[in-house]
Every structure is written in C-alpha cells, then in structure tokens.
Scaffold this motif. Structure first.
Motif, mmCIF file in Angstrom:
data_model
loop_
_atom_site.group_PDB
_atom_site.id
_atom_site.type_symbol
_atom_site.label_atom_id
_atom_site.label_comp_id
_atom_site.label_asym_id
_atom_site.label_seq_id
_atom_site.Cartn_x
_atom_site.Cartn_y
_atom_site.Cartn_z
ATOM 1 N N LYS A 117 0.895 -1.131 -0.021
ATOM 2 C CA LYS A 117 0.066 -0.097 0.011
ATOM 3 C C LYS A 117 0.831 1.183 0.000
ATOM 4 O O LYS A 117 0.557 2.261 -0.743
ATOM 5 C CB LYS A 117 -0.892 -0.059 1.265
ATOM 6 N N TYR A 118 1.770 1.406 0.767
ATOM 7 C CA TYR A 118 2.866 2.644 1.007
ATOM 8 C C TYR A 118 3.780 2.516 0.057
ATOM 9 O O TYR A 118 4.503 3.770 -0.049
ATOM 10 C CB TYR A 118 3.087 2.626 2.395
ATOM 11 N N THR A 119 4.511 1.512 -0.272
ATOM 12 C CA THR A 119 5.677 1.572 -1.112
ATOM 13 C C THR A 119 5.559 1.228 -2.549
ATOM 14 O O THR A 119 6.390 1.314 -3.353
ATOM 15 C CB THR A 119 6.776 0.846 -0.516
ATOM 16 N N GLY A 120 4.433 0.578 -2.778
ATOM 17 C CA GLY A 120 4.121 -0.114 -4.105
ATOM 18 C C GLY A 120 4.636 -1.257 -4.597
ATOM 19 O O GLY A 120 4.637 -1.460 -5.718
ATOM 20 N N VAL A 121 5.471 -1.630 -3.794
ATOM 21 C CA VAL A 121 6.316 -2.936 -4.248
ATOM 22 C C VAL A 121 5.296 -4.122 -4.385
ATOM 23 O O VAL A 121 4.145 -4.211 -3.740
ATOM 24 C CB VAL A 121 7.355 -3.401 -3.239
ATOM 25 N N LYS A 122 5.639 -5.062 -5.422
ATOM 26 C CA LYS A 122 4.890 -6.018 -5.520
ATOM 27 C C LYS A 122 5.386 -7.194 -4.624
ATOM 28 O O LYS A 122 6.504 -7.429 -4.192
ATOM 29 C CB LYS A 122 5.139 -6.739 -7.178
ATOM 30 N N THR A 123 4.189 -7.904 -4.316
ATOM 31 C CA THR A 123 4.537 -8.917 -2.980
ATOM 32 C C THR A 123 4.088 -10.223 -3.299
ATOM 33 O O THR A 123 2.945 -10.622 -4.099
ATOM 34 C CB THR A 123 3.755 -8.467 -1.781
#
Lengths: 291, 360
Positions: B33-39
């Motif tokens: 949500k806050y860094t936009g990284v794919k998880t």
C-alpha cells in the motif's frame, strides 16, 4: 532555532571512535544526576536547547527541568524519536507486529486501547504512527518542545523503502498535535531533501553530519555543499568533529564557508569543552545568513 | 532483517527491486500500500512468475537452504543472510552448486565489510606483528536477557542460539583474518536464560603447531549497548586489538613494513578507515556488503564472503557443538595423592575474598 544545540550521544555511551571511551562515558553518566549536571553547565554557558533521544532514561532529565521551570524559563527540548534500539530489540523478540503492539498505550484510557487495536486491525499506519509518536512524546509533557526530530535510523530506513507517506504523517502530526516544527535527522541529506521537496514539505529542518572529512555524508560532500548553499531548507550540522578526527578550530573554521548553515549540535562532557566549543562557534560563526 | 535489506536494495542505483516475499500478509499489505512494491507469500511462485537476476534471502535460518537451492536452480545470483545453513553438509552442497553454475554468491557476514577489520587484515597479511601465536575472538551483547522468547532465535531446530548467531560472526572473522582452525577443544555451550538454546559459548582453537585461539561469546550481556565483536591477536612483533570502531596496534619494532606506524602503540579509528557508501541506514558495513554483491554481479567476480567461506564457518560451529559433548579432565585431588579440602576451609577462603573486595 538556537545557533547551538546540545547533543546527547555522550550520555548513552555512544562514541563512534572508541569502545573504551564509550564505556567510560556510560559509567560516568550511569547516574542521571551526572547528566543533569552537564546540562546545567551547558546552560550556564548559554546553551539553552537540548536535542534529546526519547530514551526512557531521559524522563529523569525531563522531571528535573519541569520541577525547576522557574530556574530555566527559556529551556527547550528537541525530542528525537524513536529510540530505535527499543523497537529493534522488541522486534527481534516479539516480531514486528508484536513489537508495535507492545508499544501501544496499555495504561491509557480504554479509548486509546481500542483506537490502537482498531488501527492495527485496519492496517491504518497513520493512526498507529500517531499513537507511537504520542507515546514517545509523553515524557516531555509540560516542557517546551518547539522542534521534534525523527531519528536517522527511522528516517533513512523509510527513505530507502520509499515509504514517503510516513514523513508526511510525522510532519502533520507534530504540527497539529504539538504545535511544533517537524524535523529530520539523516545520513542521506541530499536524497531526503529531494523526497521532502517532492512531498511538498517546505523549508524542512534537516540535521545531518557535516564535517570537513565527509564522514557519513552519503551522497558526497559536493551534494551537501549544494544543499547548504542553495537548498530551501534549514540545515543543522552534527558530527562536526567527525568523531574526534578533527580539531575543534579546524572543524568550525571549515563550517564558516556555509553561511546559511542554521545550527550546530555538539555534545561534550566537561564544562571546559562546552565553553571552548561554544566560544569557537560564537566567534567564528555568530549567526546564520537568512536563507 | 529483511526490511532493512529491502530499504538498502531499493535505494541502490544499480539494483531494481522487483518483488518481496514474506509469510506475514499484514506486513506485505502495508508495504504494498505505501511503497507500491509487488509482494508474494510463496517464494516458488515469485521465482516462477518474475524475471529476476538475483535474490536476497533474509528468512529464519532453517528456510535458507531450500530457498537458496531453488534460486540457484533458476540460475539466480544469491545473497543469503548468515549463518547460511543449519548444517555444514548443506552449506558445502549449496557452495558447490553456486560455484558449478558460476553464480555470484554471498553470505551476510557484515563484519568483513567493516573498515577496521579490513585494516587489521591488511596489516596481518603484511605480517606486521610477526609470527602469530594467539588469537582471541570475543562477541558480547544484549539479545536474550530474560527467560522468555518465542521467535525462531530461541529455537535450536530453527538455527537459534548464540552459537549460530554471535559465535558465527566471531568465527567467521577469525577465519577471515587468520584462517580456518584445524581443531577445536574444550568447548562449552552454556545456558543463562534460554531453555532450548545456548547463551554463551567458549572454545579453544588450534590453527598450526604454534598458533592457538580462544572464542568467547555471550549474547546475554546487557552491559553492551549492542553487539560488540573484538579480535585480539598476539604475534612475535606485537599485538593488534580490533573492533568496529578502531584498530589498536602495538609494535615491538616497525621494521619499515608500514610507513606511519610507530614502535609502541598506534591507533587508527573508524573515521579514517571507513569508506563512504551510497546510502546509509544502520552502519556502512550493511550498505557496503550489498553494494559489493551488486558490483560482483556486474563484473562476475567472487565475493569477499562466499557460500564456501560461510560453509567453513558453519563447519567450525558444528565442530564446537560436537566437541562440547566430549569428556573433560576432572580436577581431582586424589590424582595427585591428596584429599579434597574441607567445606569449612573453602567457605572461609571465599569469605576472605569477599572481605577484600568489600573494603572500599
């Protein structure tokens, strides 16, 4: 902001040059009275701002200045939060969530507890962050805290992650709740400045290592010079002696090339050292040029 | 640990962070949500779906070999946190796999990237203190301070315990500075607060017929603010003490080997020995080791902390564990033809010591 701020590393046995010196300092400042004694010396020399980690030991210092407000009517604390080791140790033992939970208020009115639980459940980082900030600020109640810093470990960790929103949350809450100026300690000042500018945080207070040998000035000394000369920010120099690598006069003379540098923070343990450093700063760099 | 790697990797100009994988969906949701990284929650799915060049592994130790193995099979360069693998057999196997595929491999023994330790290595390689005869490696700090703890660090089956943690750092530094010991003896694994793992470790090393060493590590010592590793080395021409902050060098004579060093004590500290890093989060060495990995990938060169050197460290740790169970020599008065002193006598001598220290 005062020209000279008093730092606290020496009180916690933090010394970047020697473990032995660090231990000797930890022993000397074992008793909080010894810390208060040095702060009294600094005050007598005209240093009226203490830039102070939100370590639980500092609550004794806060008590002293609260109880003696009449003697120190113009005394300021600049809290620096969080005390990172507390969170790192808790995270190692309890996991990240457990650590956050352990620092939420547990002896506060029910409302705070419920609010904390709800924020946690909703992944409401803003709500959680506000509660953690409030918990860190509690010991300063009734004292003047016109500037509140985010510690470099937190600033730089969030900066690396790209968790930019956290800086806005911190800045807004410090302004709204404490009527204070949000400020940031960092080892990566040029990069932080770019991020804060992008977020629209105007003329930020940034405290960073600024010293002649470039010690812990990530991004390079030239990028720092650019920031000091042309940045729309208020810079506070720390580690000006590069952990003892520089002679005080040489270190401070070097700083004079940056007339817009707003403040200098330094720590010392003896009245003689406090007086010497203060008089060098007073004579060589009496005040900042308005930027 | 994983989060600070993410912070440094994300800030590195030569690395593009593609995705992160963790079992905590809570933390993943916040990060995304806050860094936009794919998880991802399953590393196999991540390895399958993403086009990756390398993988950073910072999970609890017991998952290392499985994840590292999967990444190597897919020809990824791998940086893995220490202590690498639960047993040396697996560690050597992974080292061989990485080497056979020509993949860059590194284990996060970050003390190898501390300026002061590298300065000590440089001086030792010049034999500045002559023929070494003794090495002492110490690591103390505050990790387990109460009879409590529910994370993997307190579980022996998951690679917890001071031996796998503090001791491995100290052993790895000894291996780096002096070389791997040939034997271990007199090893002690003692518990202070933990119920399932060791909290302090002592052992004697032998490196050659004339070079011995001692290891002393304790992670239940809160007189240290944070982990502190110190190596002391004695040689025929002097001694070196080195920790993260400084190198202290005592020379009986400076035979012109190193300009700038005096006969007697010399001190070089972190300010002059630390090289700048591109981004600082919690110590130059953590940034430096990630940059080193990135540069080694770029130039296809071996790292300064390979799977193989980490396997050697695991081997020494395993030998200490095995040695700790062995028989010891009893202090037996009967063996010298006398009887044990009486309890009364021993008590009075202890009282004597107490009264000396009581006088202030």
């Amino acid at each position: 902001m005062d020209r000279i701020l008093f730092g606290d590393n020496q009180f916690f046995g933090v010394n970047h040059a020697s473990e032995d010196k660090a231990r000797a300092q930890a022993m000397r400042f074992q008793d909080i009275e010894a810390v208060i004694g040095v702060l009294r010396d600094a005050y007598a020399e005209g240093i009226k701002t203490f830039m102070c980690t939100t370590h639980e030991r500092m609550s004794g210092v806060c008590d002293y200045f609260r109880d003696n407000a009449d003697k120190y009517p113009d005394y300021n604390f600049y809290p620096c939060m969080p005390y990172a080791h507390k969170y790192a140790n808790a995270a190692a033992e309890l996991g990240i969530l457990g650590a956050v939970r352990s620092f939420l208020p547990d002896n506060n009115p029910l409302g705070a507890l419920v609010k904390g639980g709800l924020s946690l459940a909703r992944k409401d980082v803003e709500g959680l962050a506000k509660m953690l900030i409030d918990a860190e600020m509690k010991m300063f109640a009734g004292l003047k805290t016109p500037v509140v810093f985010l510690q470099n470990v937190a600033t730089d960790f969030l900066l690396g992650l790209g968790f930019d929103e956290a800086f806005r949350i911190f800045a807004d809450h410090i302004k709204d709740q404490y009527n204070a100026e949000p400020a940031f300690i960092t080892m990566n000042a040029p990069r932080l400045y770019a991020t804060l500018t992008k977020l629209g945080i105007k003329n930020p207070i940034i405290c960073a290592n600024i010293n002649k040998v470039g010690f812990r000035m990530c991004g390079g000394i030239d990028a720092y010079a650019e920031l000091l000369n042309n940045g729309d920010c208020r810079m506070v120099a720390m580690s000006i002696f590069a952990s003892g690598a520089l002679h005080p006069k040489e270190a401070i003379e070097w700083l004079t090339q940056y007339p817009k540098l707003r403040s200098v923070v330094f720590g010392a343990s003896s009245r003689r050292n406090i007086a010497e450093t203060k008089s060098l700063i007073d004579s060589l760099m009496p005040e900042a040029v308005a930027g | 640990m994983g989060l600070s790697h993410q912070s440094m990797v994300n800030a590195h100009p030569d690395l593009d962070l593609v995705a992160v994988c963790d079992t905590s969906t809570y933390v993943l949701d916040v990060l995304s949500k806050y860094t936009g990284v794919k998880t991802y929650t399953d590393h196999n799915v991540m390895l399958e779906k993403e086009q990756l060049d390398c993988l950073f592994v910072a999970t609890p130790t017991r998952y290392h070999s499985q994840i590292v193995g999967a990444a190597l099979e897919r020809n990824l360069h791998v940086f893995c946190e220490k202590p690498f693998a639960l047993n040396p057999e697996m560690a050597y196997k992974l080292a061989e796999l990485a080497e056979s595929k020509g993949l860059v491999n590194q284990v996060g023994y970050h003390y190898r990237f501390v300026g002061a330790f590298n300065e000590a290595k440089r001086l030792l390689d010049q034999q500045i203190i002559g023929d070494l005869h003794h090495v002492r490696a110490e690591a103390y700090g505050p990790v387990v301070l109460r009879p409590k703890g529910s994370t993997w660090r307190s579980q022996s089956a998951e690679g917890g315990g001071c031996l796998f943690d503090y001791s491995c750092h100290a052993i790895d530094l000894v291996n780096y500075l002096v070389g791997c010991p040939l034997s271990v003896s007199g090893s002690v694994l003692n518990r202070i607060f933990s119920t399932d793992v060791d909290d302090e470790i002592y052992s004697t090393f032998q490196f050659s017929p004339k070079l011995f060493g001692q290891l002393a590590t304790n992670w239940s010592d809160e007189s240290f603010r944070k982990m502190s590793v110190k190596i002391s080395l004695w040689g025929s021409n002097g001694r070196i003490n080195v920790d993260r902050q400084e190198v202290q060098i005592y020379l009986r004579s400076n035979k012109g080997l190193e300009p700038g060093l005096l006969t007697g004590w010399n001190v070089r500290n972190t300010t002059e020995l630390t090289r700048p890093v591109w981004f600082y989060v919690r110590g130059e060495e953590y940034s430096a080791q990630i940059d080193h990995f990135a540069q080694c990938m770029k130039h296809r060169t071996p790292t300064a902390s390979t799977f193989r050197t980490a396997a050697e460290t695991s081997l020494v740790a395993a030998m200490i564990r095995a040695d700790a169970g062995k028989a010891r020599t009893s202090v037996d008065p009967a063996s010298v033809g006398t009887t044990s002193p009486g309890a009364e006598q021993r008590d009075s001598s202890r009282f004597g010591i107490r009264s000396i220290f009581g006088r202030r």
